[in-house]
Motif scaffolding. Structure first.
Motif, short mmCIF file in Angstrom:
data_model
loop_
_atom_site.label_atom_id
_atom_site.label_comp_id
_atom_site.label_asym_id
_atom_site.label_seq_id
_atom_site.Cartn_x
_atom_site.Cartn_y
_atom_site.Cartn_z
N THR A 1 0.83 -1.21 0.00
CA THR A 1 0.00 0.00 0.00
C THR A 1 0.85 1.25 0.00
OG1 THR A 1 -1.81 1.17 1.12
CG2 THR A 1 -0.22 0.05 2.53
N ARG A 2 0.25 2.33 -0.52
CA ARG A 2 0.87 3.66 -0.46
C ARG A 2 0.19 4.51 0.60
NH1 ARG A 2 1.79 6.00 -6.46
NH2 ARG A 2 0.05 4.78 -7.22
N ASN A 3 -0.83 4.00 1.22
CA ASN A 3 -1.65 4.77 2.14
C ASN A 3 -1.35 4.40 3.60
OD1 ASN A 3 -3.74 5.90 3.67
ND2 ASN A 3 -5.18 5.76 1.97
N PRO A 4 -0.70 5.30 4.35
CA PRO A 4 -0.37 4.99 5.75
C PRO A 4 -1.58 4.63 6.60
CG PRO A 4 0.79 6.95 5.04
CD PRO A 4 -0.18 6.61 3.95
N ALA A 5 -2.75 5.17 6.29
CA ALA A 5 -3.95 4.89 7.07
C ALA A 5 -4.42 3.45 6.92
CB ALA A 5 -5.08 5.84 6.66
N HIS A 6 -3.97 2.76 5.86
CA HIS A 6 -4.41 1.38 5.61
C HIS A 6 -3.29 0.36 5.80
CE1 HIS A 6 -8.32 2.71 4.36
NE2 HIS A 6 -7.74 3.62 3.59
N PHE A 7 -2.23 0.77 6.45
CA PHE A 7 -1.12 -0.15 6.75
C PHE A 7 -1.32 -0.67 8.16
CE2 PHE A 7 3.05 -0.98 8.53
CZ PHE A 7 3.53 -1.88 7.61
N PRO A 8 -1.13 -1.93 8.47
CA PRO A 8 -0.47 -2.96 7.69
C PRO A 8 -1.39 -3.94 6.96
CG PRO A 8 -0.51 -3.66 9.96
CD PRO A 8 -1.20 -2.31 9.89
N ASP A 9 -2.71 -3.79 7.07
CA ASP A 9 -3.56 -4.85 6.52
C ASP A 9 -4.25 -4.52 5.20
OD1 ASP A 9 -5.51 -3.08 7.33
OD2 ASP A 9 -6.22 -4.31 8.98
N CYS A 10 -4.15 -3.29 4.71
CA CYS A 10 -4.73 -2.86 3.43
C CYS A 10 -6.26 -2.80 3.43
CB CYS A 10 -4.29 -3.75 2.26
SG CYS A 10 -2.57 -3.57 1.82
N ASN A 11 -6.90 -3.11 4.54
CA ASN A 11 -8.37 -3.06 4.57
C ASN A 11 -8.85 -1.65 4.24
OD1 ASN A 11 -8.67 -5.74 5.20
ND2 ASN A 11 -8.77 -5.38 7.40
N GLY A 12 -9.79 -1.55 3.33
CA GLY A 12 -10.35 -0.28 2.94
C GLY A 12 -9.54 0.51 1.94
N PRO B 1 -8.68 0.66 -1.77
CA PRO B 1 -8.97 0.08 -3.08
C PRO B 1 -7.75 0.04 -4.00
CG PRO B 1 -9.93 2.26 -2.92
CD PRO B 1 -9.39 1.92 -1.55
N ALA B 2 -6.75 0.86 -3.73
CA ALA B 2 -5.55 0.89 -4.58
C ALA B 2 -4.47 -0.10 -4.12
CB ALA B 2 -4.97 2.31 -4.61
N ALA B 3 -4.68 -0.73 -2.98
CA ALA B 3 -3.68 -1.67 -2.46
C ALA B 3 -3.56 -2.90 -3.35
CB ALA B 3 -4.05 -2.10 -1.04
N VAL B 4 -2.37 -3.47 -3.35
CA VAL B 4 -2.13 -4.74 -4.04
C VAL B 4 -2.11 -5.82 -2.98
CG1 VAL B 4 -0.51 -6.06 -5.44
CG2 VAL B 4 -0.78 -3.61 -5.85
N LYS B 5 -2.99 -6.79 -3.12
CA LYS B 5 -3.05 -7.92 -2.19
C LYS B 5 -2.83 -9.20 -2.97
CE LYS B 5 -6.62 -5.81 0.67
NZ LYS B 5 -7.95 -6.01 1.25
N ARG B 6 -2.07 -10.10 -2.41
CA ARG B 6 -1.85 -11.40 -3.03
C ARG B 6 -1.85 -12.48 -1.97
NH1 ARG B 6 -2.36 -8.61 -6.81
NH2 ARG B 6 -1.21 -8.49 -8.74
N SER B 7 -2.36 -13.62 -2.33
CA SER B 7 -2.30 -14.82 -1.49
C SER B 7 -1.77 -15.94 -2.35
CB SER B 7 -3.69 -15.20 -0.97
OG SER B 7 -4.18 -14.22 -0.11
N LEU B 8 -0.78 -16.65 -1.87
CA LEU B 8 -0.26 -17.79 -2.61
C LEU B 8 0.14 -18.91 -1.68
CD1 LEU B 8 3.17 -16.43 -3.15
CD2 LEU B 8 1.49 -15.44 -4.56
N PRO B 9 0.15 -20.12 -2.21
CA PRO B 9 0.57 -21.24 -1.38
C PRO B 9 1.98 -20.99 -0.83
CG PRO B 9 -0.30 -22.01 -3.48
CD PRO B 9 -0.17 -20.53 -3.58
N THR B 10 2.20 -21.35 0.40
CA THR B 10 3.48 -21.12 1.04
C THR B 10 4.64 -21.71 0.23
OG1 THR B 10 2.40 -21.03 3.17
CG2 THR B 10 4.76 -21.39 3.19
#
Length: 141
Positions: free
Chosen positions: A41-52, A54-63
């Motif tokens: 994220t570029r938004n300090p208000a949404h760090f560390p979980d990116c909730n809320g 919309p511009a954040a990049v989120k990824r989930s992958l197998p360990t």
């Protein structure tokens, strides 16, 4: 005109930096269970979980596939990265008495105190080309 020009030439002519590639090395995973989840994220208000954010990049992958992660087309700017090792695959960082039971890590590998680090402690610049971040996973329990 933009579609006809290579990104580097477009950036030179317009003064805009071209998108970058972010290479994330996840180090110190204690096992291959579950998922690795990241938030950029570029938004300090949404760090560390990116909730809320919309511009954040989120990824989930197998360990098993998370030792090296590449994100292409990252716009120039100041970012913060958080990573969790969601060992049981429930989509969140599990805690016991407010202490994380699963692994976590951040860009720039700051010192961990009570609670997550501040955005300013983990921020890094993306300005084009390949940017690398090595994230050391930490486990408290």
């Amino acid at each position: 005109m933009q579609a006809l020009l290579p990104l580097g030439l477009f950036a030179l002519l317009t003064g805009q930096a071209s998108p970058a590639e972010l290479e994330i090395q996840v180090q110190g995973l204690r096992n291959a269970n579950g998922q690795v989840r990241l938030c950029l994220t570029r938004n300090p208000a949404h760090f560390p979980d990116c909730n809320g954010d919309p511009a954040a990049v989120k990824r989930s992958l197998p360990t098993r596939a998370a030792a090296s992660i590449r994100l292409r087309g990252v716009a120039p700017g100041i970012y913060a990265l958080s990573v969790i090792h969601d060992e049981n695959g429930d989509g969140r960082l599990n805690r016991f008495m407010a202490i994380p039971r699963e692994g976590f890590g951040f860009s720039r590998n700051p010192r961990i105190r009570m609670g997550p680090p501040r955005f300013d402690e983990v921020r890094f610049q993306v300005s084009g080309g390949v940017v690398r971040q090595a994230v050391q996973m930490r486990y408290l329990l």
